[in-house]
Design a protein around this motif. Structure first.
Motif, short mmCIF file in Angstrom:
data_model
loop_
_atom_site.label_atom_id
_atom_site.label_comp_id
_atom_site.label_asym_id
_atom_site.label_seq_id
_atom_site.Cartn_x
_atom_site.Cartn_y
_atom_site.Cartn_z
N TYR A 1 1.90 8.53 3.02
CA TYR A 1 0.93 9.14 2.13
C TYR A 1 1.50 10.47 1.61
O TYR A 1 1.98 11.29 2.36
CB TYR A 1 -0.34 9.36 2.95
CG TYR A 1 -1.36 10.28 2.35
CD1 TYR A 1 -2.05 9.91 1.21
CD2 TYR A 1 -1.63 11.49 2.95
CE1 TYR A 1 -3.00 10.75 0.69
CE2 TYR A 1 -2.59 12.33 2.44
CZ TYR A 1 -3.27 11.96 1.29
OH TYR A 1 -4.20 12.79 0.78
N HIS A 2 1.45 10.64 0.31
CA HIS A 2 1.92 11.86 -0.30
C HIS A 2 3.43 11.97 -0.38
O HIS A 2 3.99 13.05 -0.33
CB HIS A 2 1.39 13.10 0.43
CG HIS A 2 0.41 13.83 -0.41
ND1 HIS A 2 0.75 14.40 -1.58
CD2 HIS A 2 -0.90 14.02 -0.26
CE1 HIS A 2 -0.32 14.93 -2.12
NE2 HIS A 2 -1.34 14.71 -1.34
N ASN A 3 4.10 10.85 -0.46
CA ASN A 3 5.55 10.92 -0.57
C ASN A 3 6.02 11.13 -2.00
O ASN A 3 7.01 11.77 -2.24
CB ASN A 3 6.17 9.65 -0.03
CG ASN A 3 7.63 9.81 0.23
OD1 ASN A 3 8.01 10.70 0.97
ND2 ASN A 3 8.45 9.02 -0.42
N LEU A 4 5.30 10.57 -2.91
CA LEU A 4 5.70 10.63 -4.32
C LEU A 4 4.49 10.97 -5.16
O LEU A 4 3.37 10.77 -4.73
CB LEU A 4 6.19 9.25 -4.79
CG LEU A 4 7.50 8.72 -4.24
CD1 LEU A 4 7.67 7.29 -4.67
CD2 LEU A 4 8.65 9.56 -4.75
N PRO A 5 4.73 11.42 -6.39
CA PRO A 5 3.57 11.53 -7.29
C PRO A 5 2.97 10.13 -7.40
O PRO A 5 3.69 9.15 -7.55
CB PRO A 5 4.21 11.93 -8.62
CG PRO A 5 5.52 12.48 -8.27
CD PRO A 5 5.97 11.80 -7.03
N THR A 6 1.69 10.04 -7.31
CA THR A 6 1.09 8.71 -7.18
C THR A 6 0.99 7.96 -8.51
O THR A 6 0.49 6.86 -8.54
CB THR A 6 -0.30 8.84 -6.54
OG1 THR A 6 -0.95 9.94 -7.16
CG2 THR A 6 -0.20 9.10 -5.06
N TYR A 7 1.46 8.57 -9.60
CA TYR A 7 1.34 7.83 -10.85
C TYR A 7 2.39 6.73 -11.00
O TYR A 7 2.35 5.97 -11.94
CB TYR A 7 1.28 8.74 -12.08
CG TYR A 7 2.23 9.92 -12.07
CD1 TYR A 7 1.80 11.16 -11.61
CD2 TYR A 7 3.53 9.79 -12.53
CE1 TYR A 7 2.66 12.25 -11.61
CE2 TYR A 7 4.38 10.87 -12.54
CZ TYR A 7 3.95 12.09 -12.08
OH TYR A 7 4.80 13.17 -12.08
#
Lengths: 402, 207
Positions: free
Chosen positions: B50-56
């Motif tokens: 969770y929260h590794n990359l921008p979620t877009y």
């Protein structure tokens, strides 16, 4: 138990998983070796991790490799040569002296009782000549070795052949000729360390006032040792662009080691440059000013890390843990910690930094949202509990592989 | 009950494969031969961590294309749903196909920021907790970490070569077909594992 103190922070279910994993390593003996008990990120991480591993019944010792000035002058040179391609070379005298000190240490440290030996950084790398049958040795490299001086790489390669695995912070720090299995473990911060622990708002306010900083005016903060590679001058330039439109203060919190003349020069240069600036504070604090640094990070409105080159830059995670949006240079580990546009901003220039600071100063809700995501990211990625779990898992995997 | 649900969790430690790509030609070459678990890692890391990359963008391949200005490729690769493929070789094939179909020869050698192929060593741990009825099942999920949710909801499908997640499979076995189907319809890439956990608990609480 200290481990239980992390339950309110990461949740009981995460700690339970660590306990279950550690049971697989019961009666395993682990030794960490580095070159100092004090100072530096490695010692700080080991001070947190080693007691936790012992609490989990993974018998873990930490020993320090000893050397004299001549030895450490050589390993400092080796460190720099591994970090960057330089014109220097390693002489046969230096190699012989290195081995002499290694053998002296081998008479002081008993390696025979350990299943796994973890050697941190280049200084003690040669200890592996004493590797015993059945033991697993891991080289934990904390520096960027992607573009080493060839002779320095040849030097470490003589020893690396006897290691079973290496651990690096980031894949981009690994030299392409590395032929060991390479695990990736990013470093961590300890939320219970005085630098990161929750402190009362009153203490934050009192600390700011004590150093002459107005708690009612927005604060732009950079925390880093006084070093040109941290680019405090670029941060100052960005601040000057921001203050044309925004009433705010710039605070530099840092220090330099007594044996670091360059650090003193940078500090004085910055001090002279800002002598007439009433809204700029250059604070040279003693190395144990953890609560003060904590207070400044909590009191800051926006945190900046305008480095030119950076190893990992955990100070970014420290600020993010305090729900601060960080404007960081797009280099090294900073670019891994900040998710651009979500937990802060990555920038390429002083102008870029100024733009993003203005954007953040303009919007309470943007700062709040980014601060929330910043803390969540650190909670999941950069806390000591994740680091502990990674170590346990690597040890388990390496022992299982045999 | 003869068929208790055993709660497990999944932990990862990451390894560098030693392979990186600085252009699309190297990237495609690596995709063809890289360890299956590297494909797995790059498709699932965003949801696992969770929260590794921008979620877009939903996976690290797509994010790398985006960072290099290859927005069409980013979008095309982003909609590949890895949950449609319980065989990682099939996932590899569709990924290569989508990339090949959406590039021109002139793009192949263009220098890009490096992509580092990472892989994982997985460890499945038994949490020592069982559910024998719906109430115990719900309580077990409430106490589950996001890694446990990830294992039962995502990767157990790969291990068991099925497109039905563990929770739904067990709910089917006790006759809770409606709940099973509702849970299996949750789309993990549009929410975090915390959201998924909340959604599952909500579905289990429905009459």
């Amino acid at each position: 138990m200290r481990l239980e103190k992390y339950i309110p922070i990461v949740g009981e279910e995460i700690i339970n998983e660590i306990v279950i994993l550690a049971k697989r390593l019961k009666d395993i003996r682990v030794l960490h070796v580095n070159s100092t008990y004090k100072g530096g990120g490695v010692a700080e991480i080991l001070r947190g991790l080693v007691p936790l591993m012992n609490e989990l019944d993974v018998k873990t010792d930490w020993k320090v490799f000893e050397g004299d000035e001549r030895f450490f002058n050589f390993t400092k040179k080796l460190h720099n040569m591994l970090h960057l391609p330089l014109e220097e070379t390693i002489t046969s005298e230096e190699f012989v002296y290195y081995l002499k000190v290694v053998y002296e240490n081998l008479t002081k440290i008993d390696f025979s009782n350990y299943d796994v030996v973890i050697v941190h950084d280049p200084q003690p790398i040669g200890l592996v000549v004493n590797k015993e049958r059945g033991q697993k040795w891991i080289w934990r490299c904390h520096i960027d070795t992607s573009t080493p001086t060839p002779t320095a790489w040849d030097f470490v390669r003589k020893f690396l052949g006897s290691y079973d695995a290496a651990i690096f912070h980031l894949p981009e720090f690994v030299y392409e000729k590395m032929d060991l299995p390479v695990y990736i473990i990013q470093p961590s911060i300890d939320p219970l360390h005085p630098k990161n622990v929750e402190i009362p708002d009153e203490e934050v306010k009192d600390t700011l006032i004590k150093f002459g900083v107005d708690p009612e005016i927005p604060i732009i903060l950079q925390v880093s040792r006084f070093d040109r590679l941290k680019d405090p001058f670029g941060a100052l330039e960005a601040f000057k662009m921001v203050r044309k439109n925004f009433k705010c203060q710039m605070v530099f919190v840092g220090g330099y080691a007594p044996d670091d003349p360059e650090g003193e020069t940078v500090y004085k240069e910055l001090l002279n440059l800002t002598a007439e600036e009433k809204d700029v504070f250059v604070l040279n604090l003693p190395p144990d000013s953890h609560r003060e640094v904590n207070a400044f990070q909590r009191g800051a409105t926006v945190v900046i890390q305008k480095s030119i080159r950076e190893g990992f830059g955990l100070v970014v995670s420290e600020a993010m843990w305090k729900e601060k949006p960080v404007v960081g240079a797009n280099v090294g580990g900073i670019r891994r910690q900040i998710v651009h546009g979500i937990t802060g901003f990555l920038v390429e220039s002083a102008e870029g930094a100024a733009l993003r600071i203005k954007q953040l100063l303009s919007s309470d809700s943007l700062r709040k949202d980014m601060g929330y995501h910043a803390k969540e990211r650190v909670k999941h990625r950069y806390l000591i509990t994740r680091h502990l779990r990674d170590y346990l898992l690597i040890i388990h995997k390496i022992l299982s592989a045999s | 009950m003869s068929n208790p649900f055993c709660f497990k969790s999944e932990l990862w430690v990451t390894k560098y494969t030693g392979r990186s790509a600085k252009n699309l030609s190297d990237f495609l070459e690596a995709l063809r031969t890289i360890d299956q678990l590297s494909i797995f890692y790059h498709f699932y890391i965003n949801i696992f961590n969770y929260h590794n990359l921008p979620t877009y963008y939903t996976n690290s391949f797509a994010f790398w294309f985006f960072k290099n200005g290859l927005v069409i490729l980013a979008e095309k690769v982003s909609v590949i749903d890895p949950l449609d493929y319980y065989d990682l070789e099939d996932l590899r094939k569709i990924l290569i196909k989508v990339v090949e179909q959406n590039l021109s020869l002139s793009m192949l050698q263009k220098e890009l920021t490096p992509f580092y192929f990472i892989t994982v060593e997985r460890e499945i741990i038994d949490l020592g907790c069982e559910a024998n009825n719906l109430e115990e099942f719900k309580e077990g999920i409430k106490k589950s970490s996001i890694h446990s949710i990830f294992y039962h909801f995502i990767t157990a499908r790969l291990n068991k070569k099925t497109i039905i997640n563990d929770y739904s499979s067990w709910l089917h076995s006790i006759g809770e077909v409606k709940k099973a189907e509702k849970i299996n319809r949750i789309h993990p890439f549009m929410m975090t594992l915390y959201d998924i956990k909340r959604e599952i608990i909500k579905i289990l609480g429905e009459e």
